[in-house]
Design an enzyme around this catalytic site. Structure first.
Site, mmCIF file in Angstrom:
data_model
loop_
_atom_site.group_PDB
_atom_site.id
_atom_site.type_symbol
_atom_site.label_atom_id
_atom_site.label_comp_id
_atom_site.label_asym_id
_atom_site.label_seq_id
_atom_site.Cartn_x
_atom_site.Cartn_y
_atom_site.Cartn_z
ATOM 1 N N LYS A 201 0.722 -1.599 0.388
ATOM 2 C CA LYS A 201 -0.003 -0.128 0.060
ATOM 3 C C LYS A 201 0.747 1.220 -0.004
ATOM 4 C CE LYS A 201 -4.462 -1.539 1.359
ATOM 5 N NZ LYS A 201 -5.574 -1.786 2.127
ATOM 6 N N ARG A 235 -3.927 -10.131 5.261
ATOM 7 C CA ARG A 235 -4.476 -10.223 3.572
ATOM 8 C C ARG A 235 -3.009 -9.439 2.258
ATOM 9 N NH1 ARG A 235 -6.344 -6.593 -0.870
ATOM 10 N NH2 ARG A 235 -7.829 -7.488 -1.908
#
Ligand code: 9MG
Length: 255
Positions: A201, A235
């Site tokens: 991210k 995740r």
């Protein structure tokens, strides 16, 4: 939880698995590397991504889901009709970045035995990263998740089926994400398993200066910190490497 985005524009692997055989092969690869859950999604929640119709979302995910009947598959969707179709096609989990807030979402999952991930997001994907503000990000996320867990239980979805997720990057800047990660144990106090999605991210990009395809080391550091903070589901895109992090963390914990 290994990620397979069946979209043209997801932020880290957009377009790679839009081709059905490629998506199926990637899911099998991640499962072979040790993913206990494979999360497939047909709609990108990246800011600025093109909207996808319900028909298109279904056309992307259903054939892949049907080919993975032997795996534990989670479907990342906000749409109750997609939830219903996915569950009928064998999905084990619904991963909803809107925490079952769409009308009809509770009804869509209630009768199945599927697990449900309730995620926090401030705002809407298109605009959520435009200067998000919190007085206390952890307190706000925690109260939101407490409320969504209570609402799901009241709607007839047993607590044992629920997973919570602070939604790193969903209406949160880098400072917010780091604060939530540092104080993750406060979310674990809710007594529901915590899922953390930090892999590749933009906060990692902010900290390291690396483009999305060079964020493996940063992602692994984030994974370890999330484990230490009490996350029980990670995740991730890089399953093999994350399994090694888990193995090391578990060995130290057991020593
Ligand atoms: C779909 N998606 C993208 N990022 C995510 C995250 O951090 N958590 C969950 N549950 N889903 C995500």
């Amino acid at each position: 939880m290994g990620v397979v985005n069946i979209t043209p524009d997801s932020f880290s692997d957009g377009g790679r698995f839009l081709d059905r055989p490629a998506a199926i092969a990637q899911a099998r690869k991640l499962a072979g590397e040790g993913a206990q859950i494979v999360d497939i999604g047909g709609e990108s929640t990246r800011p600025g991504s093109a909207p996808v119709s319900e028909e298109e979302e279904l056309a992307r995910i259903l054939p892949v889901l049907e080919a993975l009947g032997d795996l534990c598959v989670s479907v990342d969707t906000r749409r109750p009709a997609v939830m219903r179709a996915a569950l009928a096609a064998g999905a084990s989990m619904i991963n909803d970045v809107q925490a079952l807030s769409a009308p009809g979402a509770y009804d869509a999952v209630r009768e199945s035995a599927c697990a449900v991930c309730l995620m926090h997001m401030k705002g809407e994907p298109a605009t959520m990263q435009q200067d998000p503000h919190y007085d206390d990000v952890v307190a706000e996320v925690k109260e939101f998740l407490r409320g969504r867990v209570a609402a799901a239980e009241a709607a007839g979805i047993a607590r044992e089926r629920l997973v919570i997720d602070p939604g790193f990057g969903f209406g949160k800047n880098a400072g917010h994400n780091l604060t939530v990660l540092k104080r993750l144990p406060e979310l674990a106090e809710l007594g529901v398993p915590v899922l953390a999605g930090l892999s590749r991210k933009s906060t990692i990009g902010r900290l390291t200066g690396r483009p999305v395809d060079e964020r493996l080391a940063g992602s692994l550091a984030m994974a370890l910190l999330a484990l230490q903070g009490g996350a029980t589901i990670l995740r991730v895109h890089d399953v093999k490497e994350t399994r090694d992090v888990i193995a090391v963390w578990e060995a130290v914990r057991a020593a």
